[in-house]
Design a protein around this motif. Sequence first.
Motif, PDB file in Angstrom:
ATOM      1  N   LEU A  20       0.846  -1.184   0.000  1.00 54.65           N
ATOM      2  CA  LEU A  20       0.000   0.000   0.000  1.00 54.65           C
ATOM      3  C   LEU A  20       0.883   1.235   0.000  1.00 54.65           C
ATOM      4  CD1 LEU A  20      -2.533  -1.085   2.779  1.00 54.65           C
ATOM      5  CD2 LEU A  20      -2.802  -1.351   0.310  1.00 54.65           C
ATOM      6  N   CYS A  48      -4.686   5.867  -1.737  1.00 50.61           N
ATOM      7  CA  CYS A  48      -3.970   4.669  -1.307  1.00 50.61           C
ATOM      8  C   CYS A  48      -3.991   3.693  -2.457  1.00 50.61           C
ATOM      9  CB  CYS A  48      -4.626   4.074  -0.059  1.00 50.61           C
ATOM     10  SG  CYS A  48      -3.931   2.485   0.455  1.00 50.61           S
ATOM     11  N   ALA A  63      -2.961   0.220  -4.136  1.00 53.90           N
ATOM     12  CA  ALA A  63      -2.649  -1.136  -3.703  1.00 53.90           C
ATOM     13  C   ALA A  63      -2.080  -1.956  -4.845  1.00 53.90           C
ATOM     14  CB  ALA A  63      -3.892  -1.821  -3.150  1.00 53.90           C
ATOM     15  N   THR A  74      -6.098  -7.625  -3.771  1.00 48.11           N
ATOM     16  CA  THR A  74      -7.097  -7.182  -2.810  1.00 48.11           C
ATOM     17  C   THR A  74      -8.471  -7.317  -3.451  1.00 48.11           C
ATOM     18  OG1 THR A  74      -6.926  -4.876  -3.512  1.00 48.11           O
ATOM     19  CG2 THR A  74      -5.549  -5.567  -1.663  1.00 48.11           C
ATOM     20  N   MET A 121     -10.985  -1.904   4.290  1.00 52.81           N
ATOM     21  CA  MET A 121      -9.901  -0.959   4.111  1.00 52.81           C
ATOM     22  C   MET A 121     -10.118   0.186   5.082  1.00 52.81           C
ATOM     23  SD  MET A 121      -7.912  -2.146   1.677  1.00 52.81           S
ATOM     24  CE  MET A 121      -6.959  -0.681   1.265  1.00 52.81           C
ATOM     25  N   ARG A 176     -16.080  -1.551   3.916  1.00 49.67           N
ATOM     26  CA  ARG A 176     -16.121  -2.889   3.363  1.00 49.67           C
ATOM     27  C   ARG A 176     -17.364  -2.966   2.497  1.00 49.67           C
ATOM     28  NH1 ARG A 176     -18.871  -7.648   4.043  1.00 49.67           N
ATOM     29  NH2 ARG A 176     -17.730  -9.550   3.462  1.00 49.67           N
ATOM     30  N   ARG A 236     -13.663   4.075  -2.811  1.00 49.71           N
ATOM     31  CA  ARG A 236     -12.676   3.261  -3.511  1.00 49.71           C
ATOM     32  C   ARG A 236     -13.043   3.106  -4.974  1.00 49.71           C
ATOM     33  NH1 ARG A 236     -12.502  -2.196  -0.330  1.00 49.71           N
ATOM     34  NH2 ARG A 236     -10.766  -2.593  -1.784  1.00 49.71           N
ATOM     35  N   VAL A 247      -7.955   3.364  -2.881  1.00 55.25           N
ATOM     36  CA  VAL A 247      -8.883   3.849  -1.863  1.00 55.25           C
ATOM     37  C   VAL A 247      -8.583   5.317  -1.615  1.00 55.25           C
ATOM     38  CG1 VAL A 247      -9.707   3.572   0.499  1.00 55.25           C
ATOM     39  CG2 VAL A 247      -9.049   1.571  -0.825  1.00 55.25           C
ATOM     40  N   CYS A 273      -2.897   4.209   5.371  1.00 57.42           N
ATOM     41  CA  CYS A 273      -3.872   3.324   4.764  1.00 57.42           C
ATOM     42  C   CYS A 273      -3.599   1.905   5.242  1.00 57.42           C
ATOM     43  CB  CYS A 273      -3.769   3.408   3.239  1.00 57.42           C
ATOM     44  SG  CYS A 273      -4.832   2.277   2.332  1.00 57.42           S
ATOM     45  N   ALA A 284      -5.128  -2.425   5.171  1.00 61.14           N
ATOM     46  CA  ALA A 284      -5.995  -3.448   4.601  1.00 61.14           C
ATOM     47  C   ALA A 284      -6.083  -4.642   5.537  1.00 61.14           C
ATOM     48  CB  ALA A 284      -5.477  -3.891   3.236  1.00 61.14           C
ATOM     49  N   TYR A 291      -5.695  -5.153  11.236  1.00 67.01           N
ATOM     50  CA  TYR A 291      -5.255  -4.866   9.869  1.00 67.01           C
ATOM     51  C   TYR A 291      -3.885  -5.476   9.598  1.00 67.01           C
ATOM     52  CZ  TYR A 291      -9.260  -1.820   9.479  1.00 67.01           C
ATOM     53  OH  TYR A 291     -10.545  -1.332   9.434  1.00 67.01           O
TER      54      TYR A 291
END
Length: 124
Positions: free
Chosen positions: A4, A22, A24, A28, A34, A52, A70, A77, A94, A96, A111
């Motif tokens: 990230l 953010c 990624a 994901t 997130m 989510r 996102r 995100v 950030c 995940a 996380y």
Amino acid sequence: QVQLVESGGGLVQAGGSLRLSCAASGRTFSSNPMGWFRQAPGKEREFVAAMRGGITIYADSAKGRFTISRDNAKNTVYLQMSSLKPEDTALYYCAADKTQRVIPSQSPAPYDYWGEGTQVTVSS
């Protein structure tokens, strides 16, 4: 592995706006939680917002001012911040969660992946 990378931080005057991103890499999914957290010097890491799927949650300090979103096609995100205050000054992270929790956690502990942060400084 998931990597990230946050961006979009900077110096802004009180009342202004910033949008943090953010990006990624690695796998994901939209069903994975997130989150955005922030940490100021001498303070613990603080929850800001998380999502989510269609579920979004916000810290009381962020409600009405910040928006998490996102773009799955871009694996990115966002945290849109407006009406910024000096107390918003912090390093923003950030994160995940690889566990598909029904409601995203407001604690940093669950996380699994973290960026290195982007600095937001709000001047008076």
